[in-house]
Design a protein around this motif. Structure first.
Motif, short mmCIF file in Angstrom:
data_model
loop_
_atom_site.label_atom_id
_atom_site.label_comp_id
_atom_site.label_asym_id
_atom_site.label_seq_id
_atom_site.Cartn_x
_atom_site.Cartn_y
_atom_site.Cartn_z
N THR A 166 31.20 3.72 -20.63
CA THR A 166 32.11 3.77 -21.77
C THR A 166 33.52 4.21 -21.40
OG1 THR A 166 31.50 6.06 -22.32
CG2 THR A 166 30.20 4.29 -23.33
N ARG A 167 33.68 4.98 -20.34
CA ARG A 167 35.03 5.44 -20.00
C ARG A 167 35.12 5.92 -18.56
NH1 ARG A 167 35.90 10.83 -23.63
NH2 ARG A 167 35.69 9.25 -25.26
N ASP A 181 38.92 2.86 -21.01
CA ASP A 181 37.77 2.79 -21.91
C ASP A 181 37.27 1.35 -21.98
OD1 ASP A 181 37.62 5.57 -23.43
OD2 ASP A 181 39.72 5.09 -23.14
#
Length: 210
Positions: A166-167, A181
């Motif tokens: 996710t990041r 992201d």
């Protein structure tokens, strides 16, 4: 496109690939993570994702496609494409494309290494847990093995439930931070060869530096 922007985009691409490869595993001890990464090399052939990048107060959105050393990075006004040998840097605003030999040394390593020799590029120095927005994540800390890299360290976040990244948060040697992201990550998608070649639109100025 300036050399600074090109380097930043190339670096962002490489780091996105880091996240996607790292996202294949669940974080345990650093050694366990490294072993799991090594076992998963053969499963990665290609990937696509959309992303939001924030650095120095600037926010960029785009899409990413990667297959071994080849990649396409589309930021709307800027497009970077390579087939692993030639790099096309296209500016829609300037109606200009710069063509040059692709030199992975600009980002400190070859993007393709992330799919074949991950542990030769980075070492895992930490593996912890975190909750982000109520969702459990595994958190991996990486440091480059190669001396002279512009990246000091990177922190990767992957969902514990399905290992989807996710990041990433990257700290460079100058004290800067890059936030990356990822969304809508798809692995092992079918990508035609044309994805990694650039056809300049009519009227585009071509600057060939090869």
């Amino acid at each position: 496109m300036t050399n600074l922007l090109r380097s930043r985009l190339l670096g962002s691409l490489a780091l996105a690939a880091v996240v996607l490869v790292a996202g294949q595993v669940q974080a345990q001890t650093p050694d366990a993570v490294a072993r799991r990464l090594q076992q998963r090399y053969g499963a990665i052939e290609s990937l696509q994702a959309s992303f939001v990048q924030t650095a120095g107060g600037q926010r960029l959105q785009g899409t990413l496609s990667v297959r071994q050393d080849a990649f396409r990075l589309d930021l709307g006004s800027q497009v970077l494409v390579t087939d692993g040998g030639t790099l096309w840097s296209y500016s829609r605003d300037d109606e200009q494309v710069v063509v040059q030999d692709y030199e992975p040394a600009r980002v400190g390593f070859s993007v393709g290494q992330l799919f074949t020799n991950y542990l030769d590029v980075f070492r895992v120095t930490g593996a912890t847990k975190a909750t982000i927005g109520g969702v459990a994540h595994d958190v991996l800390t990486l440091r480059p093995r190669q001396s002279g890299s512009s990246v000091r360290d990177a922190t990767l976040y992957v969902r514990s439930s399905d290992a989807v990244p996710t990041r990433v948060r990257v700290h460079d040697t100058n004290g800067g931070t890059l936030a990356f992201d990822l969304r809508d990550v798809r692995r092992n998608v079918s990508l035609p060869a044309s994805t990694f070649r650039f056809q300049a639109p009519s009227g585009t100025e071509v600057v060939d530096l090869r």
